[in-house]
Every structure is written in structure tokens, then in C-alpha cells.
Scaffold this motif. Structure first.
Motif, PDB file in Angstrom:
ATOM      1  N   UNK A 132      -3.973   0.805   9.627  1.00 37.93           N
ATOM      2  CA  UNK A 132      -2.663   1.401   9.897  1.00 37.93           C
ATOM      3  C   UNK A 132      -2.348   2.534   8.932  1.00 37.93           C
ATOM      4  N   UNK A 133      -2.487   2.293   7.636  1.00 35.18           N
ATOM      5  CA  UNK A 133      -2.097   3.340   6.682  1.00 35.18           C
ATOM      6  C   UNK A 133      -3.036   4.536   6.764  1.00 35.18           C
ATOM      7  N   UNK A 134      -4.287   4.313   7.195  1.00 28.51           N
ATOM      8  CA  UNK A 134      -5.223   5.432   7.349  1.00 28.51           C
ATOM      9  C   UNK A 134      -4.936   6.251   8.607  1.00 28.51           C
ATOM     10  N   UNK A 135      -4.109   5.720   9.490  1.00 24.71           N
ATOM     11  CA  UNK A 135      -3.778   6.432  10.727  1.00 24.71           C
ATOM     12  C   UNK A 135      -2.285   6.701  10.867  1.00 24.71           C
ATOM     13  N   UNK A 136      -1.554   6.611   9.771  1.00 25.56           N
ATOM     14  CA  UNK A 136      -0.110   6.848   9.808  1.00 25.56           C
ATOM     15  C   UNK A 136       0.147   8.356   9.778  1.00 25.56           C
ATOM     16  N   UNK A 137       0.657   8.934  10.858  1.00 22.94           N
ATOM     17  CA  UNK A 137       0.833  10.384  10.918  1.00 22.94           C
ATOM     18  C   UNK A 137       1.773  10.901   9.829  1.00 22.94           C
ATOM     19  N   UNK A 138       1.364  11.996   9.196  1.00 22.41           N
ATOM     20  CA  UNK A 138       2.224  12.663   8.239  1.00 22.41           C
ATOM     21  C   UNK A 138       2.128  12.156   6.818  1.00 22.41           C
ATOM     22  N   UNK A 139       1.261  11.165   6.557  1.00 22.33           N
ATOM     23  CA  UNK A 139       1.142  10.607   5.210  1.00 22.33           C
ATOM     24  C   UNK A 139      -0.325  10.552   4.802  1.00 22.33           C
ATOM     25  N   UNK A 140      -0.578  10.731   3.524  1.00 26.67           N
ATOM     26  CA  UNK A 140      -1.918  10.648   2.970  1.00 26.67           C
ATOM     27  C   UNK A 140      -1.975   9.473   2.006  1.00 26.67           C
ATOM     28  N   UNK A 141      -2.528   8.363   2.455  1.00 24.42           N
ATOM     29  CA  UNK A 141      -2.644   7.170   1.622  1.00 24.42           C
ATOM     30  C   UNK A 141      -4.085   7.089   1.122  1.00 24.42           C
ATOM     31  N   UNK A 142      -4.271   7.125  -0.188  1.00 20.54           N
ATOM     32  CA  UNK A 142      -5.612   7.217  -0.753  1.00 20.54           C
ATOM     33  C   UNK A 142      -6.279   5.841  -0.854  1.00 20.54           C
ATOM     34  N   UNK A 143      -7.569   5.855  -1.101  1.00 20.11           N
ATOM     35  CA  UNK A 143      -8.320   4.614  -1.288  1.00 20.11           C
ATOM     36  C   UNK A 143      -7.772   3.831  -2.483  1.00 20.11           C
ATOM     37  N   UNK A 144      -7.387   4.529  -3.539  1.00 16.53           N
ATOM     38  CA  UNK A 144      -6.840   3.834  -4.718  1.00 16.53           C
ATOM     39  C   UNK A 144      -5.476   3.219  -4.402  1.00 16.53           C
ATOM     40  N   UNK A 145      -4.675   3.876  -3.567  1.00 17.53           N
ATOM     41  CA  UNK A 145      -3.398   3.286  -3.127  1.00 17.53           C
ATOM     42  C   UNK A 145      -3.649   1.990  -2.358  1.00 17.53           C
TER      43      UNK A 145
ATOM     44  N   UNK B 205       0.819  -1.212   0.000  1.00 14.89           N
ATOM     45  CA  UNK B 205       0.000   0.000   0.000  1.00 14.89           C
ATOM     46  C   UNK B 205       0.853   1.263   0.000  1.00 14.89           C
ATOM     47  N   UNK B 206       1.902   1.269   0.810  1.00 12.03           N
ATOM     48  CA  UNK B 206       2.774   2.444   0.874  1.00 12.03           C
ATOM     49  C   UNK B 206       3.517   2.649  -0.439  1.00 12.03           C
ATOM     50  N   UNK B 207       3.979   1.554  -1.034  1.00 14.31           N
ATOM     51  CA  UNK B 207       4.669   1.683  -2.320  1.00 14.31           C
ATOM     52  C   UNK B 207       3.703   2.088  -3.423  1.00 14.31           C
ATOM     53  N   UNK B 208       2.447   1.667  -3.325  1.00 12.88           N
ATOM     54  CA  UNK B 208       1.449   2.111  -4.304  1.00 12.88           C
ATOM     55  C   UNK B 208       1.247   3.623  -4.226  1.00 12.88           C
ATOM     56  N   UNK B 209       1.484   4.190  -3.040  1.00 16.85           N
ATOM     57  CA  UNK B 209       1.373   5.638  -2.859  1.00 16.85           C
ATOM     58  C   UNK B 209       2.642   6.372  -3.284  1.00 16.85           C
ATOM     59  N   UNK B 210       3.616   5.634  -3.822  1.00 22.08           N
ATOM     60  CA  UNK B 210       4.853   6.237  -4.302  1.00 22.08           C
ATOM     61  C   UNK B 210       5.903   6.442  -3.236  1.00 22.08           C
ATOM     62  N   UNK B 211       5.728   5.810  -2.081  1.00 18.33           N
ATOM     63  CA  UNK B 211       6.688   5.970  -0.990  1.00 18.33           C
ATOM     64  C   UNK B 211       7.802   4.933  -1.070  1.00 18.33           C
ATOM     65  N   UNK B 212       8.972   5.298  -0.582  1.00 20.30           N
ATOM     66  CA  UNK B 212      10.109   4.388  -0.502  1.00 20.30           C
ATOM     67  C   UNK B 212      10.087   3.729   0.876  1.00 20.30           C
ATOM     68  N   UNK B 213      10.180   2.410   0.903  1.00 25.10           N
ATOM     69  CA  UNK B 213       9.941   1.661   2.131  1.00 25.10           C
ATOM     70  C   UNK B 213      11.085   0.684   2.394  1.00 25.10           C
TER      71      UNK B 213
END
Length: 442
Positions: A268-281, A64-72
Motif C-alpha cells: 500500500x505505501x509503495x503505491x500511495x499516489x503523491x507520497x514517497x515512502x522509503x525503505x527505511x521508513x 510506516x507513514x509516521x516514520x516518513x514524517x507524515x501526520x496521520x
């Protein structure tokens, strides 16, 4: 297998402490300080503890995080086939196992910094992971505990962005306690002051222990079944929290228990402070997720030649009674949809409750072949496992090795069968190696 250089270093590191497991933070705190405290130089950390489902939840989080373009960066244990799998570094193609030359150089550095002092294998390799993560750019680190939480080597990270606790059940009782509240309290040791903690649906006694710990630290608890919920409806995954209800695709990983695992990750991703993870992500992550040896159906490979044509080969690294219940449930669902005789091939480590693991398969399984895990002196013998299986009412025979297990299965079968190979992540790694490269490799 690790490269010869890194494998040699890993063998040396295994000799630095007389015990395989000795829970303490003092040794890794000393080593981390000698390395310049890399654990204090990490990107935002998601810290994950629990008994079952940690690996699957982490796989969903990563996807999910990588779908949002984040490096993990991702730290997990144990590995299936190669130690480098434990330390995955962010890259253009997503997080990938650390390169062998980089791993060797990293291990040499931590070995020098440790200067021969007593330290467990997990502690010194966790320090290596912290060093790798601090020195390579990423947006998020996903960190899995090795055992427990309170005294786990990963718990020297004092300020994670978010903590997660997956379902808690009895496992590692020698180290964590022999009751659910004791084990839950150990897992809850990763909770930090003021840091939100996403908690899977738990037995009441486990949740009470977790909430008690969080209350003392004023850490918000987001518990499954109250703050959020996830369930299957009309072939979709429905997730609901206090803000909204979202309609998502079913997760790619198979089994009813994966609905709950996916739900934890979504919360978790919906409550991760400082990041906006969308429904499509989130939806893309559910479709893209990959986690080998978790109810994995094996495609073309060497092991198919050992059984009847059109047989199904399934692999899962589950090794405790709760995992066995989930596996048996998934196999029962498959049987309802596509009837086929179920055969088990099982290898387990001797510190696991094999009898309780085997019990859920009684009445569901036509035949069990038991094997000793190659290269694991602390594994049950095939004879020990077959005796325990028979005591659970299963028709079981000991096998000399994996090939013999398939031969025994074929001698019982009347045609195509559904073979589930399970009992240990170490065993699962051996199966994957044999399937890809042939039996001679194990």
C-alpha cells in the motif's frame, strides 16, 4: 471508559435507531450534508475493508507513514477500552485518541445537526469522525470500514487515494451474505473508479468477485501473490513487487499471519499516489508498530498474580473462524519452540460462530475456561460456550467471571501454563482493564 459527559451523549446516540446494524448510506449522507460535507474536505484517504487483519494492517500503515514524517488521522472500530480510541487525531507524538473534551463537543454538534432523525450509532459517530478529521490538519486519513463496504457508512468518501481489501472469509453472514463471493463483492464496494486497490492473497472465488468489481470501474488491482509477494526468509521479511525485491526486518507483531498483514501495508505505501515512502521508513514502521490485543503478550500486571509463577499471558481479540485458525497456528508454533500447556479463557458475542472458532484448538489445548463478557447482554453465557467447547472435544468448564476462570485454570495446571484470552475485542478490552487496574474495575 469515556468521560461521564461523552458517555451520556453516546448513550443517547445509541437510541436514535431501533436496530444495531442497518446498512444504508442515506442517513449518513443526510447528516453529512447538514454538517457541511466534512467527508469531502479530508486529506488523502486510504480506505480499508476485509474480514481479518484490518486492524493490524492499519497499525502498520500508521507506523510506516509516521516514520516518513507524515501526520496521520486514523478511524477504527470497535474500541478496546474507550470510545475515543476510534477517532485518533494526528499530533506531534503521532496519532492519539481524541481528547475527551473535544469528543464531547464533537458529539454534541453531530447530535444537534441530526435533529433527532433515525440514524445508527455507527453512522452518527462516523460523521463525528469525518468532522474531526476535516477540522484538524493531517497529511493522510486511514479509514476502516465498520461492516462490509458497499453500504458501510465510511463509503460516502467518493474519491480515496487508495483502497485496500484484507483477507475475506465468512463473517456477518446475516448482513453480507453466506458465501465468499457475496461477501467479497460487498467488501469490493469500496473500490472507486480509477483508484488503485491493494488486495491481500484471497481464495480464488473472493479474488474473482473483487476483480470483477474493479474491472467495471477500471480500477487497477494489485493482488498478493501476483502484483506483490511477502514472505519470511532467514529471519527477515522479504517483499517483492514488479519493481524490486526489498529485505526488511520481521514485523514486531507476532504470528505467521502478520507476514501477510505487513506485506499488504508495504504494498500500500509503495503505491500511495503523491507520497514517497522509503525503505527505511517501512523498516522503521515494522519495528515501531503497536496494536494492542493482537497476539499481545501481557507484561507485569494484576492478572499474573492469579496463576503460577512464570506463566505466560496472551491476549487476542480474534472472533471468527479464520482468526481462530491463525491464533491456533501461532500457539502451535510457540509450543514447538517453547513447550508449555495451553489454557484458553474465552468470551464471545452471541452473533459469532463459537463452535467454529473453538474447533482449531482441539488437540492443542489442555483446558478451556469460558466466561460471559461483563456488560454485554448479547454475549454467550459461560455455560453456552463451555457446552460448545466440549462438543469440539475440548476439556472446558464455565466460570463465574474472569477471576474464577483463572482459578479454574490453576486447579487444572501442574505448573506454569500459557494462557490465551480471546474470542472478542470487547472481552479483550475488559481483560486489559483488569490487568492494568485490577479485577474490581470490570
Amino acid at each position: 471508559m469515556a468521560s461521564s459527559e461523552s458517555a451520556t451523549i453516546l448513550q443517547r446516540l445509541e437510541q436514535l435507531h431501533p436496530k444495531l446494524i442497518d446498512l444504508s448510506l442515506g442517513r449518513i449522507e443526510r447528516l453529512a450534508a447538514a454538517l457541511g460535507s466534512p467527508h469531502e474536505q479530508l486529506p488523502p484517504v486510504i480506505h480499508v475493508a476485509g474480514t481479518n487483519g484490518k486492524g493490524s494492517v492499519i497499525a502498520y500503515l500508521k507506523a510506516m507513514l509516521e516514520a516518513a514524517g507524515l501526520r496521520v488521522h486514523v478511524y477504527t472500530s470497535p474500541h478496546l477500552r474507550d470510545f475515543s480510541e476510534r477517532i485518533c487525531l494526528a499530533g506531534p507524538e503521532g496519532a492519539q485518541p481524541i481528547a475527551e473534551d473535544a469528543l464531547s463537543e464533537l458529539l454534541e454538534r453531530v447530535e444537534r445537526a441530526n435533529a433527532g432523525e433515525p440514524i445508527t450509532f455507527f453512522e452518527i459517530t462516523t460523521a463525528a469522525a469525518f468532522l474531526a478529521f476535516a477540522e484538524n490538519p493531517a497529511d493522510v486519513v486511514i479509514l476502516e470500514t465498520g461492516l462490509g463496504g458497499r453500504l458501510d457508512a465510511t463509503n460516502i468518501v467518493r474519491s480515496p487515494a487508495l483502497t485496500l481489501i484484507t483477507p475475506v472469509s465468512i463473517d456477518h453472514a446475516d448482513f453480507l451474505g453466506d458465501t465468499i463471493p457475496q461477501i467479497a463483492a460487498e467488501k469490493a464496494g469500496i473500490i472507486k473508479p480509477g483508484v488503485p486497490c491493494v488486495v491481500a492473497r484471497q481464495p480464488d472465488e473472493a479474488l474473482d468477485a473483487i476483480v470483477c468489481n474493479a474491472s467495471d470501474l477500471r480500477a487497477p488491482i494489485l493482488a498478493g501473490g501476483s502484483a506483490w509477494d511477502a514472505y519470511e526468509q532467514h529471519g527477515r521479511l522479504v517483499f517483492q513487487d514488479e519493481n524490486e525485491l526489498i529485505d526488511l526486518p520481521l514485523p514486531r507483531l507476532i504470528g505467521r499471519h502478520q507476514i501477510e498483514n505487513a506485506g499488504i501495508a508495504v504494498a500500500a505505501v509503495r503505491n500511495l499516489p503523491g507520497f514517497e515512502i522509503t525503505e527505511s521508513d517501512i523498516a522503521k514502521g515494522l519495528n515501531d508498530v503497536s496494536w494492542p490485543a493482537r497476539l499481545q503478550r501481557l507484561g507485569p500486571g494484576a492478572l499474573h498474580a492469579l496463576t503460577f509463577p512464570n506463566s505466560e499471558l496472551w491476549l487476542d481479540g480474534g472472533h471468527n473462524p479464520s482468526a481462530a485458525q491463525a491464533l491456533a497456528g501461532a500457539m502451535a508454533e510457540l509450543e514447538e519452540r517453547v513447550p508449555c500447556p495451553l489454557h484458553l479463557i474465552i468470551g464471545m458475542m452471541s452473533n459469532k460462530n463459537a463452535a467454529a472458532f473453538l474447533a482449531p484448538f482441539a488437540g492443542l489445548t489442555e483446558f478451556v475456561a469460558t466466561v460471559a463478557i461483563p456488560g454485554q447482554p448479547n454475549a454467550y453465557t459461560a455455560g453456552e460456550l463451555s457446552t460448545m467447547a466440549r462438543h469440539q472435544g475440548l476439556f472446558a468448564e464455565p466460570a463465574r467471571d474472569l477471576e474464577d476462570a483463572f482459578n479454574l485454570s490453576r486447579s487444572v495446571a501442574q505448573g506454569p501454563v500459557r494462557i490465551l484470552m480471546t474470542g472478542s475485542l470487547y472481552f479483550a478490552g475488559k481483560v486489559l482493564e483488569a490487568h492494568q487496574h485490577g479485577l474490581a474495575r470490570i
